[in-house]
Design a protein around this motif. Structure first.
Motif, mmCIF file in Angstrom:
data_model
loop_
_atom_site.group_PDB
_atom_site.id
_atom_site.type_symbol
_atom_site.label_atom_id
_atom_site.label_comp_id
_atom_site.label_asym_id
_atom_site.label_seq_id
_atom_site.Cartn_x
_atom_site.Cartn_y
_atom_site.Cartn_z
ATOM 1 N N LEU A 18 0.830 -1.207 0.000
ATOM 2 C CA LEU A 18 0.000 0.000 0.000
ATOM 3 C C LEU A 18 0.864 1.257 0.000
ATOM 4 O O LEU A 18 0.519 2.252 -0.656
ATOM 5 C CB LEU A 18 -0.928 -0.013 1.222
ATOM 6 C CG LEU A 18 -2.003 -1.106 1.226
ATOM 7 C CD1 LEU A 18 -2.790 -1.073 2.528
ATOM 8 C CD2 LEU A 18 -2.949 -0.960 0.044
ATOM 9 N N TYR A 19 1.978 1.223 0.718
ATOM 10 C CA TYR A 19 2.864 2.398 0.722
ATOM 11 C C TYR A 19 3.447 2.643 -0.666
ATOM 12 O O TYR A 19 3.527 3.789 -1.128
ATOM 13 C CB TYR A 19 4.000 2.209 1.730
ATOM 14 C CG TYR A 19 5.099 3.232 1.555
ATOM 15 C CD1 TYR A 19 4.923 4.549 1.945
ATOM 16 C CD2 TYR A 19 6.305 2.867 0.943
ATOM 17 C CE1 TYR A 19 5.917 5.489 1.752
ATOM 18 C CE2 TYR A 19 7.308 3.808 0.749
ATOM 19 C CZ TYR A 19 7.111 5.122 1.150
ATOM 20 O OH TYR A 19 8.095 6.038 0.945
ATOM 21 N N TYR A 22 0.874 4.297 -2.767
ATOM 22 C CA TYR A 22 0.720 5.699 -2.373
ATOM 23 C C TYR A 22 1.892 6.538 -2.898
ATOM 24 O O TYR A 22 1.696 7.624 -3.455
ATOM 25 C CB TYR A 22 0.641 5.811 -0.852
ATOM 26 C CG TYR A 22 0.839 7.222 -0.342
ATOM 27 C CD1 TYR A 22 -0.228 8.102 -0.259
ATOM 28 C CD2 TYR A 22 2.105 7.674 0.031
ATOM 29 C CE1 TYR A 22 -0.047 9.410 0.187
ATOM 30 C CE2 TYR A 22 2.297 8.973 0.474
ATOM 31 C CZ TYR A 22 1.227 9.837 0.544
ATOM 32 O OH TYR A 22 1.411 11.124 0.979
ATOM 33 N N ILE A 42 -3.855 3.572 5.421
ATOM 34 C CA ILE A 42 -2.891 2.496 5.162
ATOM 35 C C ILE A 42 -2.497 1.815 6.465
ATOM 36 O O ILE A 42 -2.427 0.575 6.542
ATOM 37 C CB ILE A 42 -1.658 3.054 4.432
ATOM 38 C CG1 ILE A 42 -2.030 3.490 3.015
ATOM 39 C CG2 ILE A 42 -0.534 2.017 4.394
ATOM 40 C CD1 ILE A 42 -0.904 4.161 2.258
ATOM 41 N N LEU A 276 -5.361 2.301 -4.262
ATOM 42 C CA LEU A 276 -5.122 1.483 -3.075
ATOM 43 C C LEU A 276 -5.986 0.227 -3.061
ATOM 44 O O LEU A 276 -5.619 -0.770 -2.426
ATOM 45 C CB LEU A 276 -5.383 2.302 -1.808
ATOM 46 C CG LEU A 276 -4.453 3.505 -1.560
ATOM 47 C CD1 LEU A 276 -4.836 4.194 -0.270
ATOM 48 C CD2 LEU A 276 -3.000 3.057 -1.520
#
Length: 580
Positions: A18-19, A22, A42, A276
């Motif tokens: 997820l990071y 992003y 997140i 996401l």
């Protein structure tokens, strides 16, 4: 501790994926408020997904039926711990768990040291009240860049005199928006996932977003942007606290100045945050891969203490070199109304009568009427001990015995005790079992080791009535066509030993969990304990070939039931173990 280790690995996979999504799509957008919310999402998703999945899994997959006593596991033969590499595996897990806990301790100590430094600096300053803010002014000799910690602003006396109003505008924004809460939470995640670079990068990303918000607040207040930027350039040097405080000189100066001149992102570009969703799906797919699931399962079983097992010294050293599947079902675990999958390595009991004892045979001993009849017998004959009921004692008692050549049950003993009263009741019921149809090896009747775990579970806080002393007779477990022997024969007929595993002499037990739905179909098979990718894939393949089961029922209604099937791959051993 093993559960925490496994949880940290699982959550770190989600956090990392997820990071990256992003950072790739959202970090360059001028929308610090939204980006802060996304970063928090997140954290919440990556840390909360696994606990939430456990909570909702039980609600959605199967109805929960509480009973006084239920039979959790039926084991026909147990692999000798001496024949497995469990010791080396357990040692590796202990080492990894020790390293992980050491890392947590180091990060925790570092955080405590940083906190002590902050408190010491604040105490060394003198307090000034300005615009309702608590400002601590320290000596210029400290060469500390202005920062805020919780509700306190710290700066040197020189900074206070030359640019105090701009610094206060900046740091008041941090305090008003409670940025210190983000930093404390991010530091806790860094301690939990100290091995994960994404955890540390997430913390830095949060601090950057904080600075964008504070910079924007200063500019919107009407301050001269040139004077403010010159202040940032002057304060680009100086000590700052990287974990717990919002420092004025944090983040790359060039990027902050560029962000000041950027136009605010349009509402349409905010939809980019939807990236996401597929990223989360990809992360969950990764965690469900057999190899990853095996790592997570192994990590959850890690412990700092070692376990010793009682192993027979009479295991035969003579083995056939012909690699074939033995056709035995190591365990049949029927986990009804729960997704709890556990495996116990039981100690091998000593035999006090003449005769060889087999742990894996061509034809397993069978209770008259099959597994369902055995379940029924246990349900009808087990009585919850009064003392255990009064003490609300529950647990899984594992008994072992020998099914002799004549089918009789002999040498009953407790392999894993829970409570003296529960143990005694389990032994009593095991001794009362009628004769089995004996097992056979190479067409001859043989003695076979049999393990029978019985789970004692209270259905109510005060299980006093006689109705609560035995399992409900309205529960029917799922049944494979032809019973347990039919299931074993299907595995023996359809399982193919992978060629690569044969050449390498790889053996082991792959545990596959699947759902038997209300129509008897096998759905959603997953490897919950891995051996090698080749053996895992073959176990999943053969489970996919299973015929329909007779569906489980509760009170006459079909229900979904989890079924856990350990499939043993072994190179055939021709010589039985001689018992003492």
């Amino acid at each position: 501790m093993g559960t925490l280790f496994s949880y940290s690995i699982y959550s770190s996979i989600l956090l990392s994926v997820l990071y990256l999504a992003y950072k790739w799509v959202m970090s360059a957008e001028k929308q610090p408020r939204l980006n802060r919310i996304i970063l928090w999402c997140i954290y919440i998703i990556s840390l909360g997904w696994l606990p939430a999945s456990y909570a909702f899994d039980g609600l959605w997959t199967a109805p929960v039926t509480e009973t006084a006593i239920d039979l959790g596991t039926v084991t026909m033969a147990v692999t000798d711990p001496a024949e497995e590499s469990a010791t080396d595996h357990a040692m590796l897990l202990r080492i990894l768990l020790t390293i992980y806990l050491t890392g947590i301790s180091v990060v925790a100590l570092y955080t405590a040291h940083t906190l002590w430094q902050l408190v010491s600096i604040i105490r060394c300053g003198h307090r000034v009240e300005t615009d309702g803010c608590r400002i601590m002014v320290v000596s210029e000799k400290s060469r500390i860049a202005p920062f805020s910690f919780m509700r306190t602003i710290v700066m040197t006396d020189k900074d206070y005199e030359s640019a105090g109003h701009l610094i206060i505008l900046h740091e008041k924004s941090h305090i008003r928006l409670h940025h210190y809460i983000d930093l404390l939470a991010a530091q806790a995640v860094c301690a939990l996932q100290w091995f994960n670079p994404a955890a540390w990068l997430m913390r830095e990303e949060l601090k950057s977003v904080h600075e964008y918000q504070a910079d924007d607040a200063v500019i919107r207040s009407g301050a001269d942007i040139k004077d403010y930027q010159m202040l940032l350039i002057k304060k680009a040097v100086g000590a700052r606290f990287p974990s717990l405080a919002n420092s004025l000189n944090h983040s790359k100066l060039k990027k902050r100045i560029t962000m000041m001149y950027n136009q605010k992102s349009s509402k349409a570009r905010r939809l980019r945050a939807m990236v996401l969703v597929p990223s989360l799906a990809a992360a969950l797919t990764v965690t469900n891969l057999p190899a990853v699931a095996s790592v997570l399962q192994g990590a959850s079983e890690a412990t700092l203490s070692s376990s010793s097992y009682k192993v027979s010294e009479n295991s035969s050293p003579e083995q056939s070199t012909t690699p074939v599947y033995s056709g035995t079902l190591d365990e049949t675990v029927v986990a009804a109304y729960t997704d709890d999958v556990t495996e116990t390595r039981e100690p091998v009991m000593n035999i006090d009568y003449d005769g060889n004892v087999f742990e894996a045979v061509d034809i397993l001993p069978e209770f008259p009427g099959g597994l369902e009849a055995l379940l029924r017998y246990i349900c009808d004959n087990v009585r919850y001990p009064e003392k255990a009921m009064d003490k609300c004692v529950q647990g899984n008692v594992i008994v072992q015995f020998i099914v002799g050549k004549d089918g009789a049950v002999r040498d009953v003993c407790v392999a894993r005790p829970v409570d003296p009263d529960l143990d005694a009741e389990a032994v009593r019921v095991a001794k009362s079992l009628p004769k089995f149809i004996p097992g056979r090896q190479n067409g001859k009747l043989v003695n076979v080791l049999y393990t029978l775990p019985i789970n004692f579970k209270l259905s109510t806080p005060e299980p006093k009535s006689d109705n609560n002393k035995k399992m409900s007779a309205e529960e029917v477990m799922p049944k494979y066509p032809g019973g347990e022997n039919g299931l074993i024969q299907h595995l023996a007929k359809n399982l193919r030993y992978p060629e690569k595993a044969m050449k390498q002499g790889v053996e082991g037990k792959v545990v596959v969990r699947f759902t038997v739905d209300t129509e008897g179909n096998v759905r959603d098979p997953k490897v919950v304990r891995s051996v090698t990718p080749e053996l895992d894939a073959e176990a999943l393949r053969v489970v996919g070939t299973l015929d329909k089961f007779v569906a489980a029922k509760v009170d006459g209604k079909p229900v979904n039931v989890f079924y856990t099937l350990p499939v043993s791959f072994m190179l055939k051993r021709n010589t039985p173990r001689t018992a003492k």
